[in-house]
Enzyme design. Sequence first.
Site, PDB file in Angstrom:
ATOM      1  N   VAL A 198       2.811   5.177 -11.731  1.00 18.56           N
ATOM      2  CA  VAL A 198       4.243   4.865 -11.651  1.00 18.56           C
ATOM      3  C   VAL A 198       4.423   3.444 -12.179  1.00 18.56           C
ATOM      4  O   VAL A 198       3.855   2.490 -11.626  1.00 18.56           O
ATOM      5  CB  VAL A 198       4.781   4.996 -10.211  1.00 18.56           C
ATOM      6  CG1 VAL A 198       6.247   4.576 -10.162  1.00 18.56           C
ATOM      7  CG2 VAL A 198       4.602   6.423  -9.689  1.00 18.56           C
ATOM      8  N   ASP A 240       3.825   6.409   1.119  1.00 20.10           N
ATOM      9  CA  ASP A 240       3.388   7.105  -0.084  1.00 20.10           C
ATOM     10  C   ASP A 240       3.514   8.614   0.128  1.00 20.10           C
ATOM     11  O   ASP A 240       3.209   9.143   1.188  1.00 20.10           O
ATOM     12  CB  ASP A 240       1.935   6.734  -0.414  1.00 20.10           C
ATOM     13  CG  ASP A 240       1.559   7.108  -1.844  1.00 20.10           C
ATOM     14  OD1 ASP A 240       1.393   6.192  -2.671  1.00 20.10           O
ATOM     15  OD2 ASP A 240       1.444   8.325  -2.121  1.00 20.10           O
ATOM     16  N   HIS A 256      -0.017  -1.199  -2.865  1.00 26.09           N
ATOM     17  CA  HIS A 256      -0.429  -0.190  -1.886  1.00 26.09           C
ATOM     18  C   HIS A 256      -0.950  -0.916  -0.644  1.00 26.09           C
ATOM     19  O   HIS A 256      -1.804  -1.804  -0.758  1.00 26.09           O
ATOM     20  CB  HIS A 256      -1.580   0.659  -2.422  1.00 26.09           C
ATOM     21  CG  HIS A 256      -1.266   1.511  -3.610  1.00 26.09           C
ATOM     22  ND1 HIS A 256      -1.039   2.866  -3.524  1.00 26.09           N
ATOM     23  CD2 HIS A 256      -1.165   1.210  -4.929  1.00 26.09           C
ATOM     24  CE1 HIS A 256      -0.824   3.368  -4.736  1.00 26.09           C
ATOM     25  NE2 HIS A 256      -0.895   2.375  -5.612  1.00 26.09           N
ATOM     26  N   ASN A 295      -2.626  -1.388  -8.821  1.00 21.21           N
ATOM     27  CA  ASN A 295      -3.206  -0.793 -10.025  1.00 21.21           C
ATOM     28  C   ASN A 295      -2.365  -1.241 -11.219  1.00 21.21           C
ATOM     29  O   ASN A 295      -1.138  -1.139 -11.186  1.00 21.21           O
ATOM     30  CB  ASN A 295      -3.191   0.731  -9.919  1.00 21.21           C
ATOM     31  CG  ASN A 295      -4.095   1.239  -8.809  1.00 21.21           C
ATOM     32  OD1 ASN A 295      -5.171   0.685  -8.567  1.00 21.21           O
ATOM     33  ND2 ASN A 295      -3.668   2.282  -8.122  1.00 21.21           N
ATOM     34  N   GLN A 329      -2.834   3.371 -12.646  1.00 23.13           N
ATOM     35  CA  GLN A 329      -1.388   3.253 -12.447  1.00 23.13           C
ATOM     36  C   GLN A 329      -0.684   4.477 -13.025  1.00 23.13           C
ATOM     37  O   GLN A 329      -0.899   4.847 -14.179  1.00 23.13           O
ATOM     38  CB  GLN A 329      -0.838   1.985 -13.105  1.00 23.13           C
ATOM     39  CG  GLN A 329       0.643   1.762 -12.788  1.00 23.13           C
ATOM     40  CD  GLN A 329       1.205   0.465 -13.368  1.00 23.13           C
ATOM     41  OE1 GLN A 329       0.554  -0.223 -14.162  1.00 23.13           O
ATOM     42  NE2 GLN A 329       2.423   0.134 -12.978  1.00 23.13           N
ATOM     43  N   HIS A 378       4.031  -2.042  -7.732  1.00 24.78           N
ATOM     44  CA  HIS A 378       3.957  -1.719  -6.310  1.00 24.78           C
ATOM     45  C   HIS A 378       2.624  -2.170  -5.749  1.00 24.78           C
ATOM     46  O   HIS A 378       1.593  -2.116  -6.433  1.00 24.78           O
ATOM     47  CB  HIS A 378       4.168  -0.222  -6.057  1.00 24.78           C
ATOM     48  CG  HIS A 378       3.325   0.663  -6.922  1.00 24.78           C
ATOM     49  ND1 HIS A 378       3.636   0.928  -8.245  1.00 24.78           N
ATOM     50  CD2 HIS A 378       2.179   1.337  -6.660  1.00 24.78           C
ATOM     51  CE1 HIS A 378       2.720   1.740  -8.760  1.00 24.78           C
ATOM     52  NE2 HIS A 378       1.822   1.996  -7.818  1.00 24.78           N
TER      53      HIS A 378
HETATM   54  P1  AMP Z   1      -0.237   4.196  -8.761  1.00 25.46           P
HETATM   55  O1  AMP Z   1      -1.184   5.321  -9.073  1.00 25.46           O
HETATM   56  O2  AMP Z   1      -0.919   2.917  -8.367  1.00 25.46           O
HETATM   57  O3  AMP Z   1       0.791   3.995  -9.856  1.00 25.46           O
HETATM   58  O4  AMP Z   1       0.528   4.636  -7.450  1.00 25.46           O
HETATM   59  C1  AMP Z   1       1.665   5.431  -7.474  1.00 25.46           C
HETATM   60  C2  AMP Z   1       1.806   5.996  -6.094  1.00 25.46           C
HETATM   61  O5  AMP Z   1       3.133   6.452  -5.943  1.00 25.46           O
HETATM   62  C3  AMP Z   1       0.891   7.183  -5.806  1.00 25.46           C
HETATM   63  O6  AMP Z   1       0.067   6.893  -4.678  1.00 25.46           O
HETATM   64  C4  AMP Z   1       1.854   8.328  -5.533  1.00 25.46           C
HETATM   65  O7  AMP Z   1       1.408   9.183  -4.517  1.00 25.46           O
HETATM   66  C5  AMP Z   1       3.112   7.577  -5.134  1.00 25.46           C
HETATM   67  N1  AMP Z   1       4.371   8.259  -5.344  1.00 25.46           N
HETATM   68  C6  AMP Z   1       4.791   8.863  -6.488  1.00 25.46           C
HETATM   69  N2  AMP Z   1       6.022   9.351  -6.329  1.00 25.46           N
HETATM   70  C7  AMP Z   1       6.408   9.035  -5.067  1.00 25.46           C
HETATM   71  C8  AMP Z   1       7.587   9.250  -4.296  1.00 25.46           C
HETATM   72  N3  AMP Z   1       8.631   9.919  -4.799  1.00 25.46           N
HETATM   73  N4  AMP Z   1       7.628   8.782  -3.039  1.00 25.46           N
HETATM   74  C9  AMP Z   1       6.572   8.121  -2.512  1.00 25.46           C
HETATM   75  N5  AMP Z   1       5.435   7.871  -3.186  1.00 25.46           N
HETATM   76  C10 AMP Z   1       5.347   8.327  -4.443  1.00 25.46           C
END
Ligand code: AMP
Length: 113
Positions: free
Chosen positions: A95, A30, A101, A86, A93, A99
């Site tokens: 992204v 992450d 975590h 999430n 959430q 995914h």
């Molecule tokens: P969520 O909030 O569950 O959608 O988690 C998205 C996660 O993606 C967050 O913990 C961000 O820090 C992570 N994230 C976003 N962009 C990137 C990236 N380019 N490379 C690695 N992690 C990322």
Amino acid sequence: MSNCIFCRIVRSESPANILYQDEDVTAFRDLHPQAPVHILIVPNRHIAGMAQVGPEDTALLGKLFVVARQLAEREKIVDGYRLVVNNGPQAGQTVFHLHVHLLGGRALSWPPG
Ligand code: AMP
């Protein structure tokens, strides 16, 4: 999806610290770790979130969790780690590419915020 950051990472079009990749899943660190170990395990195929999965995705979902377990062993956090998905903005959430975590390396409180 061309504008999805995780799709771009899967295709090696955006930089990431990739720890594992096969024909179905990719795992990378992450960008903003919330624990000493914070890894994201994603399906290579674009699935926006849990709301979009169906019975046809059963094996793929299982694989995300098996890879997470293997990475937990590799990262030496088997004494305690957390797997989090999430789903939706209210759950945090940000992204919209499914995914898991993998968080570990410190004590994790319960319930999560
Ligand atoms: P969520 O909030 O569950 O959608 O988690 C998205 C996660 O993606 C967050 O913990 C961000 O820090 C992570 N994230 C976003 N962009 C990137 C990236 N380019 N490379 C690695 N992690 C990322």
